[in-house]
Design a protein around this motif. Structure first.
Motif, PDB file in Angstrom:
ATOM      1  N   SER A   1       1.043  -1.084  -0.316  1.00 44.59           N
ATOM      2  CA  SER A   1       0.003   0.064  -0.360  1.00 44.59           C
ATOM      3  C   SER A   1       1.154   0.991   0.541  1.00 44.59           C
ATOM      4  CB  SER A   1      -1.073   0.290   1.313  1.00 44.59           C
ATOM      5  OG  SER A   1      -0.558  -0.135   1.920  1.00 44.59           O
ATOM      6  N   GLN A   2       1.861   1.315   1.014  1.00 47.35           N
ATOM      7  CA  GLN A   2       2.880   2.783   0.785  1.00 47.35           C
ATOM      8  C   GLN A   2       3.512   2.248  -0.771  1.00 47.35           C
ATOM      9  OE1 GLN A   2       3.382   4.118   3.284  1.00 47.35           O
ATOM     10  NE2 GLN A   2       1.280   2.858   3.624  1.00 47.35           N
ATOM     11  N   TRP A   3       4.266   1.755  -1.457  1.00 44.12           N
ATOM     12  CA  TRP A   3       4.422   1.342  -1.838  1.00 44.12           C
ATOM     13  C   TRP A   3       3.543   1.881  -2.876  1.00 44.12           C
ATOM     14  CZ3 TRP A   3       3.829  -1.166  -7.341  1.00 44.12           C
ATOM     15  CH2 TRP A   3       5.043  -0.676  -8.272  1.00 44.12           C
ATOM     16  N   LEU A   4       2.629   1.536  -3.215  1.00 47.28           N
ATOM     17  CA  LEU A   4       1.949   1.990  -4.880  1.00 47.28           C
ATOM     18  C   LEU A   4       1.182   3.416  -4.640  1.00 47.28           C
ATOM     19  CD1 LEU A   4      -0.838  -1.264  -4.946  1.00 47.28           C
ATOM     20  CD2 LEU A   4       0.505  -0.069  -6.545  1.00 47.28           C
ATOM     21  N   GLU A   5       0.791   3.830  -3.072  1.00 43.73           N
ATOM     22  CA  GLU A   5       1.304   5.235  -2.809  1.00 43.73           C
ATOM     23  C   GLU A   5       1.781   5.915  -3.092  1.00 43.73           C
ATOM     24  OE1 GLU A   5      -1.737   7.275  -0.177  1.00 43.73           O
ATOM     25  OE2 GLU A   5       0.463   7.078   1.197  1.00 43.73           O
ATOM     26  N   ARG A   6       2.897   5.307  -2.797  1.00 38.53           N
ATOM     27  CA  ARG A   6       4.281   6.519  -3.678  1.00 38.53           C
ATOM     28  C   ARG A   6       4.807   6.706  -5.142  1.00 38.53           C
ATOM     29  NH1 ARG A   6       7.429   3.841   0.456  1.00 38.53           N
ATOM     30  NH2 ARG A   6       8.224   2.593  -1.091  1.00 38.53           N
ATOM     31  N   ALA A   7       3.861   5.411  -5.905  1.00 40.52           N
ATOM     32  CA  ALA A   7       3.698   5.432  -6.850  1.00 40.52           C
ATOM     33  C   ALA A   7       3.291   5.788  -7.680  1.00 40.52           C
ATOM     34  CB  ALA A   7       4.190   3.612  -8.282  1.00 40.52           C
ATOM     35  N   GLY A   8       1.702   6.862  -6.862  1.00 34.32           N
ATOM     36  CA  GLY A   8       0.751   7.700  -7.589  1.00 34.32           C
ATOM     37  C   GLY A   8      -0.067   6.715  -7.612  1.00 34.32           C
ATOM     38  N   LEU A   9      -0.355   5.887  -7.072  1.00 28.76           N
ATOM     39  CA  LEU A   9      -1.581   5.211  -6.955  1.00 28.76           C
ATOM     40  C   LEU A   9      -2.768   6.272  -6.216  1.00 28.76           C
ATOM     41  CD1 LEU A   9      -3.796   3.281  -8.433  1.00 28.76           C
ATOM     42  CD2 LEU A   9      -2.969   1.939  -6.970  1.00 28.76           C
ATOM     43  N   ASP A  10      -3.669   6.370  -6.352  1.00 29.02           N
ATOM     44  CA  ASP A  10      -4.645   7.125  -4.947  1.00 29.02           C
ATOM     45  C   ASP A  10      -5.957   6.545  -4.869  1.00 29.02           C
ATOM     46  OD1 ASP A  10      -5.891   8.711  -3.266  1.00 29.02           O
ATOM     47  OD2 ASP A  10      -6.748   9.944  -4.710  1.00 29.02           O
ATOM     48  N   ASP A  11      -5.578   5.212  -3.796  1.00 28.53           N
ATOM     49  CA  ASP A  11      -6.381   3.880  -3.477  1.00 28.53           C
ATOM     50  C   ASP A  11      -6.996   4.293  -2.298  1.00 28.53           C
ATOM     51  OD1 ASP A  11      -8.246   1.608  -2.993  1.00 28.53           O
ATOM     52  OD2 ASP A  11      -6.529   1.062  -3.623  1.00 28.53           O
ATOM     53  N   PRO A  12      -8.079   5.354  -2.167  1.00 29.16           N
ATOM     54  CA  PRO A  12      -8.645   6.004  -0.957  1.00 29.16           C
ATOM     55  C   PRO A  12      -8.616   4.663   0.682  1.00 29.16           C
ATOM     56  CG  PRO A  12      -9.855   6.780  -2.095  1.00 29.16           C
ATOM     57  CD  PRO A  12      -9.444   5.281  -3.395  1.00 29.16           C
ATOM     58  N   ILE A  13      -8.628   3.280   0.188  1.00 28.66           N
ATOM     59  CA  ILE A  13      -9.363   2.310   1.191  1.00 28.66           C
ATOM     60  C   ILE A  13      -8.275   1.321   0.990  1.00 28.66           C
ATOM     61  CG2 ILE A  13     -11.742   3.280   1.881  1.00 28.66           C
ATOM     62  CD1 ILE A  13     -12.418   0.744   0.355  1.00 28.66           C
ATOM     63  N   TYR A  14      -7.223   1.637   0.080  1.00 29.24           N
ATOM     64  CA  TYR A  14      -6.351   0.808   0.074  1.00 29.24           C
ATOM     65  C   TYR A  14      -7.087  -0.875  -1.026  1.00 29.24           C
ATOM     66  CZ  TYR A  14      -3.204   3.970   2.438  1.00 29.24           C
ATOM     67  OH  TYR A  14      -2.355   5.708   2.494  1.00 29.24           O
ATOM     68  N   ALA A  15      -7.818  -0.756  -1.256  1.00 23.59           N
ATOM     69  CA  ALA A  15      -8.656  -1.553  -2.406  1.00 23.59           C
ATOM     70  C   ALA A  15      -7.695  -2.483  -2.182  1.00 23.59           C
ATOM     71  CB  ALA A  15     -10.175  -1.246  -2.699  1.00 23.59           C
ATOM     72  N   PHE A  16      -7.064  -2.391  -3.358  1.00 23.73           N
ATOM     73  CA  PHE A  16      -6.293  -2.979  -3.859  1.00 23.73           C
ATOM     74  C   PHE A  16      -5.254  -4.076  -3.332  1.00 23.73           C
ATOM     75  CE2 PHE A  16      -2.402  -4.426  -7.236  1.00 23.73           C
ATOM     76  CZ  PHE A  16      -3.606  -5.677  -8.139  1.00 23.73           C
ATOM     77  N   SER A  17      -4.788  -3.376  -2.689  1.00 27.03           N
ATOM     78  CA  SER A  17      -3.506  -4.130  -1.222  1.00 27.03           C
ATOM     79  C   SER A  17      -4.436  -5.421  -0.481  1.00 27.03           C
ATOM     80  CB  SER A  17      -3.200  -2.592  -0.695  1.00 27.03           C
ATOM     81  OG  SER A  17      -1.809  -2.163  -1.133  1.00 27.03           O
ATOM     82  N   VAL A  18      -6.060  -4.319   0.205  1.00 29.51           N
ATOM     83  CA  VAL A  18      -6.460  -5.368   1.260  1.00 29.51           C
ATOM     84  C   VAL A  18      -7.065  -6.492  -0.363  1.00 29.51           C
ATOM     85  CG1 VAL A  18      -8.468  -5.853   2.718  1.00 29.51           C
ATOM     86  CG2 VAL A  18      -6.277  -3.670   2.413  1.00 29.51           C
ATOM     87  N   HIS A  19      -7.492  -6.197  -1.170  1.00 29.76           N
ATOM     88  CA  HIS A  19      -8.389  -7.285  -1.188  1.00 29.76           C
ATOM     89  C   HIS A  19      -7.478  -8.022  -2.696  1.00 29.76           C
ATOM     90  CE1 HIS A  19     -12.136  -6.244   1.370  1.00 29.76           C
ATOM     91  NE2 HIS A  19     -11.609  -4.815   0.979  1.00 29.76           N
ATOM     92  N   GLY A  20      -6.699  -7.364  -3.515  1.00 33.97           N
ATOM     93  CA  GLY A  20      -6.723  -7.174  -4.085  1.00 33.97           C
ATOM     94  C   GLY A  20      -5.084  -8.550  -3.840  1.00 33.97           C
ATOM     95  N   ILE A  21      -3.658  -7.366  -3.810  1.00 33.44           N
ATOM     96  CA  ILE A  21      -2.474  -8.981  -3.302  1.00 33.44           C
ATOM     97  C   ILE A  21      -2.624  -9.722  -2.354  1.00 33.44           C
ATOM     98  CG2 ILE A  21      -0.059  -8.126  -2.081  1.00 33.44           C
ATOM     99  CD1 ILE A  21      -0.809  -6.659  -5.125  1.00 33.44           C
TER     100      ILE A  21
END
Length: 464
Positions: free
Chosen positions: A338-358
């Protein structure tokens, strides 16, 4: 009177959970009694999964700013409405009806138990009546769509969510469900996904991340140097309560997927589910402590959810010690990604991809490592033993293929649908509407009218 009603309720729950010998000590259950027990058990599980939407409402509303809270919470009810009607009309037939290796071709406009012959090829349906099977699977479809809602938070038009939600519930989710649970090509390969790490969570998260990318970041999320700016949710207590409700509902999600109380196998599933969640929460909290120098409560909450997502596919296949490992990895890895994706420019308000995808990907792959052959035999489960039980790489390869196939299909379909919507009506509200908040711009009133009035008056005085 209240005491009598409580005692009756507890007695009903006890009779649903305890062996059938409580009813018939002189012999085995009759077919009608078996059907009744399995159906009552599954209906109780459906209620728990359905109630998870309350958890999503509190989690997502608490994770966004006050000016968007009413909109986000209201979308949860909208999610249920869309999923219920679309799954009734076409989704159940496409997902579980008799058909080919890719989708079902029978059972549309579901009409009740009289359509039982249209669902002969569906897997894992035991003795539960078809009406309750439909309700149970519909609740799963609603959970997957709720994940998509989080990826669109705070800047997507409500009309976009309605259109995409309908198409997601008809042409995306049911197809993946058919592949794994409805006799499709992944079922033929014996993919292991007990309660939906791939089918429910990876599917919803993949659609969410495509929407997140196409919508682009919220205003003010990144500074001029491109570094992420923290946009805290307006109510952390809501998010905590939301996670507790979801953790509670997960006992319908995972143990309920046994579709029967007989033999008590659902107890093993409940055990692995619970301890994985605990391990994930602690792992994420420690990871945040090491990273920030302070223990981060939202990180811990996401760690719990990530572990629940990961163990969802593996809960029936793994021993408790493996469940703890799955939860630990899910919690820590979700925080890092979630930290890496945010630094890469992804604005995922509830971290849906990290929590449910990864975490969903990890959960799917974990059975290829930890699936115990004794549990596969005891639970009448599909697939082969994992790599660490001398099962070789076969099951791990099947799991990886299922993850890759699901991700590609959902990503491509979601991109096509959302890109067409973007060309026709646009995906995002105007800058002015986003600044004032979706509560007022989309619905004409705030979820917190008194507080928003005070904020507006304060800002007016500051400008003067």
């Amino acid at each position: 009177m209240k005491k009598k009603m409580l005692m009756m309720f507890l007695a009903m729950i006890t009779l649903m959970i305890y062996p059938v010998s409580a009813f018939a000590a002189d012999g085995p259950a009759t077919p009608d009694l078996q059907i009744g027990l399995d159906t009552a058990f599954t209906f109780l599980a459906f209620i728990l999964v359905f109630f998870m939407q309350a958890g999503f409402a509190m989690l997502e509303a608490g994770s966004v700013r006050m000016k968007n809270a009413g909109h986000v919470a209201g979308k949860t009810v909208l999610t249920l409405a869309i999923a219920c009607l679309c799954f009734w009309a076409l989704g159940f037939g496409l997902g579980f009806g008799n058909g080919n290796s890719f989708f079902g071709t029978t059972g549309f406009w579901y009409g009740g138990d009289t359509q039982a012959a249209s669902f002969d090829n569906a897997l894992g349906f035991s003795d539960v009546t078809l009406n309750v099977k439909f309700l149970f699977q519909m609740a799963f479809a609603a959970v997957s769509l709720a994940i998509v809602s989080g990826g669109m938070a705070e800047r997507a038009k409500l009309s976009v969510y309605i259109i995409f939600g309908i198409l997601f519930s008809v042409v995306i989710y049911p197809v993946v469900a058919h592949w794994v649970w409805g006799g499709g090509w992944l079922a033929e390969l014996s993919m292991q996904d007990y309660a939906g790490s791939t089918v429910v969570h990876l599917t919803g998260a993949t659609a969410a991340v495509v929407a997140t990318i196409l919508l682009k970041p919220r205003l003010g999320k990144f500074n001029k140097e491109g570094k992420p700016v923290i946009i805290p949710g307006h109510n952390q207590v809501f998010t905590v309560l939301g996670v507790i409700i979801l953790w509670f509902g997960w006992f319908g999600f995972n143990p309920g997927s046994a579709l029967s109380p007989m033999g008590g196998f659902f107890g093993h599933v409940a055990l692995t589910t619970n301890i994985a969640a605990a391990a994930g929460g602690l792992a994420a909290l420690i990871a945040s402590w090491l990273y920030f120098g302070k223990s981060d409560i939202p990180a811990m909450l996401n760690g719990v959810l990530a572990a629940l997502v990961a163990i969802t596919g593996a809960c029936a296949y793994v021993q408790p010690w493996a469940a703890i490992i799955i939860g630990l990895v899910a919690g820590a890895f979700t925080f890092m990604t979630s930290q890496w994706l945010e630094r890469a420019g992804l604005d995922d308000p509830i971290y849906a991809f990290s929590v449910h995808g990864i975490a969903g990907m990890w959960g799917a792959l974990s059975t290829g490592l930890f699936a115990d052959p004794d549990l596969i035999e005891k639970g009448a489960l599909v697939g082969k033993a994992g790599l660490f039980y001398d099962g070789g790489f076969h099951q791990l390869g099947v799991q990886a293929l299922g993850v890759a196939g699901t991700f590609v299909f959902v990503a491509v379909m979601s991109f096509i649908i959302l890109y067409v919507i973007k060309l026709v009506i646009g995906l995002r509200v105007t800058e002015e509407e986003e600044l004032m908040g979706l509560d007022i711009s989309e619905h004409g009133t705030y979820g917190y009218p008194e507080q928003m009035k005070l904020i507006a008056e304060s800002e007016s005085k500051t400008r003067k």
